[in-house]
Design a protein around this motif. Sequence first.
Motif, PDB file in Angstrom:
ATOM      1  N   LYS A  33     -65.644  15.510   7.203  1.00  0.00           N
ATOM      2  CA  LYS A  33     -65.070  14.856   6.072  1.00  0.00           C
ATOM      3  C   LYS A  33     -65.808  15.177   4.756  1.00  0.00           C
ATOM      4  O   LYS A  33     -65.306  15.224   3.710  1.00  0.00           O
ATOM      5  CB  LYS A  33     -65.104  13.309   6.299  1.00  0.00           C
ATOM      6  CG  LYS A  33     -63.951  13.021   7.507  1.00  0.00           C
ATOM      7  CD  LYS A  33     -62.613  12.998   6.896  1.00  0.00           C
ATOM      8  CE  LYS A  33     -61.619  12.446   7.973  1.00  0.00           C
ATOM      9  NZ  LYS A  33     -60.481  12.165   7.423  1.00  0.00           N
ATOM     10  N   SER A  37     -60.318  16.077  -1.313  1.00  0.00           N
ATOM     11  CA  SER A  37     -59.880  14.769  -1.235  1.00  0.00           C
ATOM     12  C   SER A  37     -58.524  14.580  -1.154  1.00  0.00           C
ATOM     13  O   SER A  37     -57.539  15.534  -1.770  1.00  0.00           O
ATOM     14  CB  SER A  37     -60.192  13.769  -2.429  1.00  0.00           C
ATOM     15  OG  SER A  37     -59.954  14.546  -3.595  1.00  0.00           O
ATOM     16  N   GLY A  38     -57.688  13.852  -0.237  1.00  0.00           N
ATOM     17  CA  GLY A  38     -56.432  13.651   0.110  1.00  0.00           C
ATOM     18  C   GLY A  38     -55.720  14.610   1.113  1.00  0.00           C
ATOM     19  O   GLY A  38     -54.581  14.488   1.299  1.00  0.00           O
TER      20      GLY A  38
END
Length: 87
Positions: free
Chosen positions: A53, A58-59
Motif C-alpha cells: 500500500k 492514492s485512490g
Amino acid sequence: MTGPHKTLAACAAVVSLALLGACGEKPQTNAQGVKHDTAPWQGTASADGQTGKAFSASGWQPGDKASWEAELKTRTQNGQNEYNRIR
C-alpha cells in the motif's frame, strides 16, 4: 624434457584443467518451480490487505485496470515528458 617443453606442458595442463572444471558445474534451477505472476493492476496486496500500500497511488484499488492505465498515462505525461517538465 627441456625448459621450453616443460613450460608448454605445464600451460597445456593448466588450460585442460580449466576447461574440464566447467564440466563439474551444477545446473542452476529454481527450487520452487516456475513463478506465475499476476497482472500488474492486481497489485501486491496480501491477505491482510496492507502489503504494498505504501507504494500505490492514492485512490487506486487493486484489480481496477482502467485506473491503473490512467495512472500510468498521467505518470508518463508528468514525469517523463521533457516538454511538459520544463515549461
